[in-house]
Each structure stands twice: as C-alpha cells, then as structure tokens.
Design an enzyme around this catalytic site. Sequence first.
Site, PDB file in Angstrom:
ATOM      1  N   MET A   1     128.423  12.587  50.739  1.00 55.94           N
ATOM      2  CA  MET A   1     128.517  13.547  51.832  1.00 55.94           C
ATOM      3  C   MET A   1     127.267  14.431  51.887  1.00 55.94           C
ATOM      4  O   MET A   1     126.474  14.476  50.955  1.00 55.94           O
ATOM      5  CB  MET A   1     129.771  14.399  51.660  1.00 55.94           C
ATOM      6  CG  MET A   1     131.061  13.613  51.785  1.00 55.94           C
ATOM      7  SD  MET A   1     132.549  14.598  51.524  1.00 55.94           S
ATOM      8  CE  MET A   1     132.495  15.719  52.921  1.00 55.94           C
ATOM      9  N   HIS A   2     127.119  15.124  53.014  1.00 55.15           N
ATOM     10  CA  HIS A   2     126.175  16.239  53.201  1.00 55.15           C
ATOM     11  C   HIS A   2     124.720  15.823  53.362  1.00 55.15           C
ATOM     12  O   HIS A   2     123.896  16.650  53.752  1.00 55.15           O
ATOM     13  CB  HIS A   2     126.252  17.244  52.042  1.00 55.15           C
ATOM     14  CG  HIS A   2     127.613  17.591  51.575  1.00 55.15           C
ATOM     15  ND1 HIS A   2     128.620  17.983  52.432  1.00 55.15           N
ATOM     16  CD2 HIS A   2     128.155  17.604  50.329  1.00 55.15           C
ATOM     17  CE1 HIS A   2     129.724  18.231  51.729  1.00 55.15           C
ATOM     18  NE2 HIS A   2     129.467  17.997  50.467  1.00 55.15           N
TER      19      HIS A   2
ATOM     20  N   ASP B   1     132.860  10.436  50.970  1.00 56.59           N
ATOM     21  CA  ASP B   1     133.290   9.751  49.749  1.00 56.59           C
ATOM     22  C   ASP B   1     134.551  10.340  49.142  1.00 56.59           C
ATOM     23  O   ASP B   1     135.414   9.601  48.655  1.00 56.59           O
ATOM     24  CB  ASP B   1     132.157   9.702  48.723  1.00 56.59           C
ATOM     25  CG  ASP B   1     131.567  11.063  48.391  1.00 56.59           C
ATOM     26  OD1 ASP B   1     132.002  12.095  48.940  1.00 56.59           O
ATOM     27  OD2 ASP B   1     130.634  11.103  47.561  1.00 56.59           O
TER      28      ASP B   1
END
Length: 494
Positions: free
Chosen positions: A81-82, A240
């Site tokens: 992520m991110h 995830d």
Amino acid sequence: MPYLMGLDISTTGAKALIIDEAGAVIAVANTPQPISQPQPLWSEQNPADWWDGICASIRGALAESGLSGHDIDAIGLTGQMHGLVLLDAYGAVLRPAILWNDQRTQAQCDDITARVGARRLIELTGNPAVTGFTAPKLLWVRDHEPEIYARIDKVLLPKDYIRFRLSTDYATDLAGASGTSLLNVAERAWSAEVLDALEIPAEWLPPVHEGTDITATVSGEAADLTGLAKGTPIVGGGGDQAAGAVGMGCVSPDKIGVTVGTSGVVFAPLSRYAYEAEGRLHAFCHAVPGAWHFMGVMLSAAGSLQWYKDTFAPQFAFDALLAEAAGAPAGSDGLFFLPYLTGERTPHPDPLARGAFIGMTSRHSRGHMTRAVLEGVAFGLKDSFTLVAQAGLPETYEVRISGGGAKSPIWQQIIADALNAPLVNINTTEGGAFGAAILAAVAAGVYADAPSACDAMIETGDEVSVGAAADVYAEQYEIYRSLYPTLQETFARL
C-alpha cells in the site's frame, strides 16, 4: 472447474497464485524484487521491475499448473500500500516509486495537517497524515522535484500500475485508496475537500471501486507477454492488508487478524465507519464491499528478527536461534527490545523512533536477546490490539494469525500470552494473493459474496491457548509501554 488468479506486488516479490473453486492452491510463482535506498530514510523501487517480475510469475504459475490462460476465470490484484507511482500523459513512469516504508516526508505531513486541520483530516480520511502514506510523497515531489511534478498526468498505487500494464485502464480499489490520505473513507469516494486543500487535481486520480468489482480486462499486448487470455476480467482487489484479511477469513467483526510479516498488523473488520479520535489506529475501507476496518501497524515485526539474525547470528538457522530463545525465561530476565528499526506507526507515528535493547546485563545470553526480540514484537502487536479493544470488540471474537513469523510455535505462544488471547491458525500461508483470488472468485460469480467464499475456501487449524506466561507479560508490558515516551526526545536528538 473455475480457476482464479491472485497477483501480489509486495516489497520483496512479484507473486502469481492460482487456486480452484475450493480454495486449493494449484500453483505459485514468485519473482524477487530489488529495492533501493539511495539516501537515509528513503525507499524506492522501479515499476518496470514489478511488471517484468509479474509477467515472469504469471508465466511460471501457468506452466506449473499445466493450465492455459483461457482457464483463468478472473484475476484479483493486491500489493504493497501507499506507494507513489507517477505517470505522464503517455503512461510513462516519471520517477522511481516511493514506497510505504519511505520516511522522508515529515515536513509534508506537517503541511497537510496545517492545511486540512488535524481533527478534520482524521474525520475525513480516518487517519492523521503519516510519512508512509501517498499524499505526503506527492507533495514531496512537488517541493523537491517540481520539473517532475509539472509532468504528472496520473497517480497510481503499485498494484494499480500492474492493472494499467495488464489492461491500459486506470482504476484503484477503496482499501488501497484509503491509505493515500486523499479518500473520504466514510463516503468511499475521493475527498474534494482534501484535494482542494492540497491543490491536487482530481483528474490525476483513478476511479475507485469495491474489491469485487470488475475494473478492466487483459489487453492483447499483455496476453502475449503473460500467457493470459485477452479479455480476462481484472477485479478491484485490495491493498495487501485488506486482501490478506480476506485470505484469513477476517471479513466480519467477530474475526480479528494478526499478521507477523515484515511489518506487523492487527486487523479488525467493522460493519460501519468509525475512527479513533486521536488517529492512533488506521480506519480504512475494507476490500469487502460496504465494510470498513481498524488497523494497527508496526513497521518492523518479522523484519526485526531478520535484522537480528543477519546482524548478530548470520551463521545460525532461525530454528537454532528460536530453540535458544525457548530456553530463556518469559520476560528475558528483564531484557527489553524496542522494534522501531525503521521508525514506527502504531501507536507512535514517529519516523525518528529507533530500535533498542534495554536492560542488558552481563548475565544475558544470545538466547535472552533472541527472546527479547520475539517479545518486543509481541508487545508492539499488543499496542495495536489494546487500541482495537478500547475502540470496542464484539462480545465474542476469534483471533486468527498468519505471516512468516507466525510459523514459529514459540513466537505464536509468546504472542498469545502477550495478547492474553488464544490464536487460531488457518490452512493457507499465501496471504494477500490468496485473498485477491477469493475476491476474483466473487467477481466471477463462483460465490455470492466474500463471507460465503471465505467459509468455503478457508479452514481453521490448531489453536494456541494462553499460557502461564500471560501474567509475566502483563507486568512486562507496562514497562515496555513506558520506554518510548522516556526515549522519544533522545530518538529525535539522535
């Protein structure tokens, strides 16, 4: 028989997994991924490596299974992520992706908080601005690489870059979008208020979808490169942790997930939107349509043990080190380990937090040190579990455990004792890729919804009961909680 594929772009590998309608894993292929740390606190990867890796893994999984691309009914996506992926108007990558564990953006987090307001930001996005999230990275590029910022046409997350390369379509899922600091998490839509405050064009962001929505189909070019069939549906998937929670069956509030991977996660599904007033827990959309979740994240869980082994005992196998740890007493005779090797997120959103051994004496052995690492990670998970409990747990609930660190019986027992909660094992260790494939099964109509798919595809295994060490850990945890506040100023000075 229907077959589903899950694709996972993690920090360390590009994985392709194939399951059948019963949840049996038919094939798995994983291509390791390089990572770059060009400066202190920086962490980057090249999206071209992800694409090359996932193409190789898809071909490898199809070859291992003996299936053709035409046998795959749908594809689910997940991944780290991110991460910030920037594309120009021609779909070309503008710079290396800035990853979830990159810590360069504290000044931009402060800027976001000042522009939106600390309380309002948490109300809208479910979270404070933290260095791992996407929006601070985007503002860092604005501040430090204006020539690149001026050429941005699209902002994607890592797995959504794979969706784009598979299909030429731009899309993202709500779970992943929740970790950008740009989503109105309650309304499950991009926040016009935040975008306006940060002066980020809304057209840079892809459309958002539920995890089981069909968002694209495989293009002819991608079919030639991967062996998939042109037109194969690609579903929204999930970040995830949300996809991993689906893979654990944590799709309703009575099932809490604990994951001991490189990072450590406590995942608590919610049937309605809520946020922790101080922002110490993440509040995100779930990959399950119409659901949300709380999540506490420690940045270095199994990563702490890997660092410890690589640094102090590279000649020993993990099993040998863990056997020594089993010989040390609960509480490690007063030795503590703070697992803040890459900063921390929950409950201390502090990129300057540092790891430490505290309380060491000449009588402490390597076994004590190893056990202290295991216990320090367990206490870090306890930090998040305590916040989830304070926010409100159902009257009855089950804690499910997964991740590479969860394979160790002694570590499982330490975690059960530290949390003072029994742990339930599950029949799969494939994490997010397995959850993404389950979401694909729902999109393909194999199951009506995620809960029924999880009930059919996931089996629970042995339970780890709370042991006698729980009382010791309750006392030790109070000392552990006092260490970060005591050392916070010292960490910043260092």
